[in-house]
Write a protein that holds these residues in place. Structure first.
Motif, PDB file in Angstrom:
ATOM      1  N   ASP A 151       0.854  -1.011   0.062  1.00 37.11           N
ATOM      2  CA  ASP A 151       0.126   0.052  -0.109  1.00 37.11           C
ATOM      3  C   ASP A 151       0.817   1.263   0.278  1.00 37.11           C
ATOM      4  O   ASP A 151       0.447   2.141  -0.596  1.00 37.11           O
ATOM      5  N   LEU A 152       2.132   1.214   0.579  1.00 35.34           N
ATOM      6  CA  LEU A 152       2.909   2.401   0.607  1.00 35.34           C
ATOM      7  C   LEU A 152       3.397   2.854  -0.754  1.00 35.34           C
ATOM      8  O   LEU A 152       3.852   3.963  -0.768  1.00 35.34           O
ATOM      9  N   ILE A 153       3.534   1.766  -1.499  1.00 32.54           N
ATOM     10  CA  ILE A 153       4.142   1.979  -3.039  1.00 32.54           C
ATOM     11  C   ILE A 153       2.809   2.271  -3.938  1.00 32.54           C
ATOM     12  O   ILE A 153       3.047   3.084  -4.685  1.00 32.54           O
ATOM     13  N   PHE A 154       1.969   1.382  -3.970  1.00 28.57           N
ATOM     14  CA  PHE A 154       0.662   1.364  -5.022  1.00 28.57           C
ATOM     15  C   PHE A 154      -0.346   2.109  -4.687  1.00 28.57           C
ATOM     16  O   PHE A 154      -1.392   2.361  -5.578  1.00 28.57           O
ATOM     17  N   GLY A 155      -0.729   2.352  -3.496  1.00 27.64           N
ATOM     18  CA  GLY A 155      -1.697   2.805  -2.849  1.00 27.64           C
ATOM     19  C   GLY A 155      -2.883   2.086  -2.297  1.00 27.64           C
ATOM     20  O   GLY A 155      -2.958   0.932  -2.821  1.00 27.64           O
ATOM     21  N   ALA A 156      -3.575   2.300  -1.216  1.00 25.30           N
ATOM     22  CA  ALA A 156      -4.289   1.332  -0.437  1.00 25.30           C
ATOM     23  C   ALA A 156      -5.462   0.784  -1.408  1.00 25.30           C
ATOM     24  O   ALA A 156      -5.884  -0.138  -1.414  1.00 25.30           O
ATOM     25  N   GLU A 157      -5.987   2.103  -2.110  1.00 24.94           N
ATOM     26  CA  GLU A 157      -7.277   1.584  -2.908  1.00 24.94           C
ATOM     27  C   GLU A 157      -6.969   0.767  -3.957  1.00 24.94           C
ATOM     28  O   GLU A 157      -7.746  -0.373  -4.201  1.00 24.94           O
ATOM     29  N   ALA A 158      -5.953   0.892  -4.629  1.00 24.57           N
ATOM     30  CA  ALA A 158      -5.437  -0.055  -5.847  1.00 24.57           C
ATOM     31  C   ALA A 158      -5.147  -1.537  -5.187  1.00 24.57           C
ATOM     32  O   ALA A 158      -5.490  -2.500  -5.806  1.00 24.57           O
ATOM     33  N   MET A 159      -4.516  -1.653  -4.141  1.00 28.75           N
ATOM     34  CA  MET A 159      -4.119  -3.077  -3.542  1.00 28.75           C
ATOM     35  C   MET A 159      -5.357  -3.557  -2.832  1.00 28.75           C
ATOM     36  O   MET A 159      -5.376  -4.877  -2.981  1.00 28.75           O
ATOM     37  N   GLU A 160      -6.435  -3.069  -2.366  1.00 29.49           N
ATOM     38  CA  GLU A 160      -7.415  -3.492  -2.006  1.00 29.49           C
ATOM     39  C   GLU A 160      -8.203  -4.107  -3.158  1.00 29.49           C
ATOM     40  O   GLU A 160      -8.624  -5.188  -2.758  1.00 29.49           O
ATOM     41  N   ALA A 161      -8.300  -3.529  -4.218  1.00 28.54           N
ATOM     42  CA  ALA A 161      -9.166  -4.314  -5.386  1.00 28.54           C
ATOM     43  C   ALA A 161      -8.165  -5.553  -5.713  1.00 28.54           C
ATOM     44  O   ALA A 161      -8.987  -6.610  -6.141  1.00 28.54           O
ATOM     45  N   SER A 162      -6.834  -5.601  -5.684  1.00 25.41           N
ATOM     46  CA  SER A 162      -6.285  -6.644  -5.982  1.00 25.41           C
ATOM     47  C   SER A 162      -6.073  -7.659  -5.054  1.00 25.41           C
ATOM     48  O   SER A 162      -6.276  -8.829  -5.651  1.00 25.41           O
ATOM     49  N   ARG A 163      -6.571  -7.472  -3.882  1.00 26.54           N
ATOM     50  CA  ARG A 163      -6.440  -8.173  -3.006  1.00 26.54           C
ATOM     51  C   ARG A 163      -7.875  -9.132  -2.775  1.00 26.54           C
ATOM     52  O   ARG A 163      -8.080 -10.313  -3.061  1.00 26.54           O
TER      53      ARG A 163
END
Length: 382
Positions: A151-163
């Motif tokens: 999340d520190l690199i790609f952003g929490a919103e983008a990584m939540e969708a990926s998870r």
């Protein structure tokens, strides 16, 4: 002049003697005989190490006469050498080596290794199952960082969708299937008949919604009977599901019945497909049914399938022509050809027999308790 030479002669002789003594510290000394050295311990002869004679002092017992300048005089002459170890002596001389183990002995020598396995069995189970090697716990440093470092690199919103996508594709897959197990026509002495046996599901690996439907009738006549089941299915072991729900029967005479269903469906050892269920009707009638199938692959496309179905009842049900105990049995043999895995027509033969009071009910109305017919049908799924 002669008197001077006589005066200096003693001095010259003394200087010469001093020079000779400086060259050899033992020159001019009378060396008494050296004492005999103490005998060395006699080595014990063994099969592994034969006895070795002790080293002797080459100068023992010699008398060294005086000399002015003896060439290459032994500097150790007259010394007691008995306690000195011989050069490069065998350190194990005299030791009993018969009981010593050979170097680098096999630690498993003499052990029965025939029953030992080369490794854990490759069984389809979780990593913490006794059938698999234990796994070490994750190091503490692996859990010391942030919960979602990406999340520190790609952003929490983008990584939540990926998870969420990862969970859906690897741990929460939902599937839908429709299986036409039998869609066939039968030809026999009792006339031409039709039959269907269809089921399907929707859900994940653990929890699913199942539905099942069976029915049969005569061509040119009314539908004899049909049933529809709606079931909740839960996986309780690899390849096995427990199912519970309701079953609704439809009959040509209008005697429709509702049942509670509790069943077990799965794949038994040696690839036998089992479907067993008990039914409790709203009228209090308890019945049961067991179906078993097995696919014997003759070639990559040609498959021979034996099938067996047994019905039983806890009591007599005259209105449905069902007797107590084993009420009927069906055994069939079908040969299908898979044009594709999803499409396989077949031909076969099926034999059925009513038993006990069920046979009496059928014969009382003029029917046949036993029947054999040739079947042609289709097995498919999508």
């Amino acid at each position: 002049m002669n008197r001077l030479a006589l005066t200096l002669a003693p001095l010259i002789l003394a200087a010469s003697a001093l020079s000779a003594q400086a060259q050899d510290p033992h020159a001019g000394h009378v060396m008494p005989a050296s004492p005999a050295p103490r005998p060395a311990p006699v080595p014990v002869a063994t099969p592994q190490t034969p006895a070795r004679p002790p080293a002797q002092d080459p100068h023992a017992g010699h008398v060294m006469p005086s000399a002015q300048t003896p060439p290459a005089v032994d500097p150790h002459a007259g010394h007691d050498m008995s306690t000195m170890a011989p050069a490069q002596a065998d350190p194990h001389a005299g030791h009993n080596m018969s009981t010593m183990q050979p170097a680098q002995a096999d630690p498993h020598a003499g052990h029965d290794m025939s029953a030992m396995s080369m490794g854990p069995p490759d069984v389809p189970t979780s990593a913490d199952d006794p059938g698999r090697p234990p796994e070490a716990a994750a190091p503490a440093a692996a859990l010391s960082g942030p919960t979602h470092a990406a999340d520190l690199i790609f952003g929490a919103e983008a990584m939540e969708a990926s998870r969420q996508t990862l969970i859906a594709e690897n741990g929460d897959v939902r599937t839908t299937a429709v299986i036409i197990d039998r869609l066939e026509t039968g030809f026999g002495d009792g006339g031409d008949t039709y039959l269907w046996d269809v089921q399907g599901w929707n859900g994940g690996d653990i929890n699913r919604f199942w539905w099942k439907s069976e029915g049969e009738g005569d061509f040119g006549g009314a539908l004899e009977e049909a049933e529809l089941q709606a079931l909740y299915s839960r996986a309780v072991a690899p390849f096995w599901d427990v199912q519970a729900g309701v079953r609704q029967d439809f009959r040509s005479g209008g005697d429709d019945t509702t049942h509670l269903v509790l069943g077990l469906q799965g794949l038994a050892p040696y690839w036998f497909e089992i479907d067993a269920a008990a039914f409790l009707s709203t009228k209090g009638d308890l019945t049961a049914r067991v179906e078993a199938e097995y696919d014997q692959r003759l070639t990559q496309r040609l498959i021979l399938q034996p099938r067996l179905e047994i019905d039983a009842s806890a009591s007599d049900i005259p209105g449905l022509e069902i007797g107590s105990g084993l009420s009927s049995i069906e055994a069939g043999l079908r040969l299908r050809y898979e044009f594709r895995k999803e499409f396989a027509p077949y031909v076969g033969v099926e034999w059925s027999r009513a038993l006990g009071n069920t046979a009496d009910y059928i014969e009382a109305r003029g029917g046949e308790a036993e029947d054999t017919r040739v079947v042609v049908g289709l097995k498919a799924w999508f």
